[in-house]
Design an enzyme around this catalytic site. Structure first.
Site, short mmCIF file in Angstrom:
data_model
loop_
_atom_site.label_atom_id
_atom_site.label_comp_id
_atom_site.label_asym_id
_atom_site.label_seq_id
_atom_site.Cartn_x
_atom_site.Cartn_y
_atom_site.Cartn_z
N GLY A 1 -0.48 2.48 11.67
CA GLY A 1 0.46 1.49 11.12
C GLY A 1 1.73 1.22 11.91
CB ILE A 2 5.22 1.00 10.66
CG1 ILE A 2 5.00 -0.12 9.62
CG2 ILE A 2 6.63 0.93 11.25
CD1 ILE A 2 5.87 -0.03 8.38
CG ASN B 1 6.58 5.50 10.97
OD1 ASN B 1 6.70 4.45 10.34
ND2 ASN B 1 5.39 6.07 11.19
CB ALA B 2 5.92 10.89 9.02
N GLY B 3 5.79 8.92 6.34
CA GLY B 3 6.17 8.81 4.93
C GLY B 3 4.97 8.58 4.05
CE1 TYR C 1 7.72 4.96 0.18
CE2 TYR C 1 8.72 2.96 -0.70
CZ TYR C 1 8.12 3.64 0.34
OH TYR C 1 7.92 3.00 1.56
N PRO D 1 11.59 -2.36 5.89
CG PRO D 1 9.75 -1.61 7.09
CD PRO D 1 10.95 -1.12 6.35
P1 NDP Z 1 0.62 4.56 7.15
O1 NDP Z 1 0.01 5.20 5.97
O2 NDP Z 1 -0.25 3.93 8.16
O3 NDP Z 1 1.58 5.58 7.89
C1 NDP Z 1 2.11 6.73 7.35
C2 NDP Z 1 2.13 7.75 8.47
O4 NDP Z 1 2.87 8.90 8.05
C3 NDP Z 1 0.73 8.23 8.82
O5 NDP Z 1 0.55 8.13 10.22
C4 NDP Z 1 0.69 9.66 8.37
O6 NDP Z 1 -0.09 10.46 9.25
C5 NDP Z 1 2.16 10.04 8.43
N1 NDP Z 1 2.48 11.13 7.51
C6 NDP Z 1 2.48 11.11 6.17
N2 NDP Z 1 2.78 12.32 5.69
C7 NDP Z 1 2.97 13.13 6.77
C8 NDP Z 1 3.28 14.49 6.94
N3 NDP Z 1 3.45 15.32 5.91
N4 NDP Z 1 3.42 14.96 8.20
C9 NDP Z 1 3.24 14.16 9.27
N5 NDP Z 1 2.93 12.87 9.18
C10 NDP Z 1 2.79 12.37 7.94
O7 NDP Z 1 1.63 3.45 6.58
P2 NDP Z 1 2.86 2.73 7.26
O8 NDP Z 1 2.70 2.62 8.71
O9 NDP Z 1 3.07 1.50 6.48
O10 NDP Z 1 4.07 3.71 6.90
C11 NDP Z 1 5.02 4.17 7.83
C12 NDP Z 1 6.39 4.25 7.17
O11 NDP Z 1 6.81 2.96 6.79
C13 NDP Z 1 6.44 5.10 5.90
O12 NDP Z 1 7.60 5.90 5.90
C14 NDP Z 1 6.52 4.07 4.78
O13 NDP Z 1 7.17 4.54 3.65
C15 NDP Z 1 7.32 2.99 5.48
N6 NDP Z 1 7.20 1.67 4.90
C16 NDP Z 1 5.99 1.04 4.82
C17 NDP Z 1 5.90 -0.20 4.24
C18 NDP Z 1 4.60 -0.92 4.10
O14 NDP Z 1 4.54 -1.89 3.33
N7 NDP Z 1 3.56 -0.60 4.81
C19 NDP Z 1 7.08 -0.88 3.70
C20 NDP Z 1 8.30 -0.13 3.85
C21 NDP Z 1 8.35 1.08 4.44
P3 NDP Z 1 -1.04 11.65 8.71
O15 NDP Z 1 -1.53 11.26 7.36
O16 NDP Z 1 -2.11 11.72 9.74
O17 NDP Z 1 -0.17 12.86 8.71
#
Ligand code: NDP
Length: 257
Positions: free
Chosen positions: A21-22, A90-92, A155, A185
């Protein structure tokens, strides 16, 4: 022949959640701009897919919810590729539940990843810097960091909290060349959003397009954002011209949030 110098050549960047993703969008763009980029996450296969796109992308398994994993992982990456001058926390995770049904475990899971994870990432990354090193610290918050999101109190609180963090840090480090900013975003077309589609199709008895339209209503321009839009904002914050942009929230939602 004139030599082309890439904007971020010689820098080491870290992008947590860089396997999807992002985060993947930002990591690839930074690598294209010459940086050596450490991408982290728990799913090594996702990291490997992204890392295959450039020799400047380096996969590192790291769980932001685990202190030792973050501290050891970042220290190791810095030992190999140098101080982290660009850090994108960015992780979330995004788990929606009404307030009354949110358990303490739900609350803590969100806070541990979305808030503690950013604290640990920033602290470990900044520990790799020398006293005069410049750095760009960026957190991916959300429009839920600047306004309330119905049905997602944990959240919303976690995404507000990281904005408090960058504002506090910008004051503390004002005399240095380190800046702290948040990208906020609206709904972006990534797994976080796509994973909600089956549930919405059921709930509203609609097809995929109907479910996407329902989500897109949350953006002021009524369409899902594309990943390149968040990438561009991050690349601007990392650019030399943005060196005085500090403690800001860059809102991307097609209109006033
Ligand atoms: P994704 O689900 O594609 O990305 C989330 C990423 O966070 C994954 O690569 C995941 O990797 C990683 N992650 C989650 N938990 C953990 C952990 N405990 N340790 C390490 N890595 C972790 O979605 P997005 O790209 O959309 O999200 C990226 C960020 O953008 C997030 O913080 C989200 O809240 C924020 N966001 C997204 C929006 C949207 O509409 N998409 C809007 C606003 C903000 P893995 O699971 O392999 O660990």
């Amino acid at each position: 022949m004139e030599e082309i110098i890439m904007e971020h050549a010689g820098k080491h960047a870290l992008v947590t959640g860089g396997g999807t993703g992002i985060g993947a969008g930002i990591a690839i763009a930074l690598a294209e701009a010459g940086a050596e980029v450490t991408i982290t996450g728990r799913r090594t296969e996702k990291l490997a897919e992204v890392a295959a796109k450039s020799p400047r992308l380096h996969a590192l398994e790291m769980d932001v919810a685990n202190e030792a994993s973050v501290r050891d992982g970042i220290a190791e990456a810095a030992k190999t590729r140098g101080p982290i001058q660009i850090c994108v926390a960015n992780a979330g995770i995004a788990e929606g539940k009404p307030f009354a049904k949110t358990t303490l475990a739900d609350w803590q899971r969100t806070m541990t990843t979305n808030l503690d994870g950013v604290f640990l990432t920033f602290q470990a990354a900044m520990a790799t810097l020398g006293p005069d090193d410049p750095a760009r610290m960026i957190v991916i918050s959300s429009i839920a960091g600047v306004r309330g999101l119905k049905g997602g109190p944990a959240y919303t609180a976690s995404k507000h909290a990281v904005i408090g963090l960058i504002r506090g840090l910008s004051e503390e480090y004002m005399k240095t060349s380190i800046t702290f900013n948040a990208i906020c975003p609206g709904y972006v077309d990534t797994d976080i959003v796509r994973n909600q589609i089956p549930g919405l199709m059921k709930r509203f008895d609609t097809d995929e397009a109907g479910a996407i339209a329902a989500i897109a209503k949350g953006n002021r321009n009524q369409r899902l954002l594309e990943v390149d839009e968040t990438t561009s904002a991050a690349m601007w914050l990392c650019s030399d011209g943005a060196r005085s942009i500090n403690a800001q929230t860059v809102q991307i939602s097609g209109g006033q949030v």
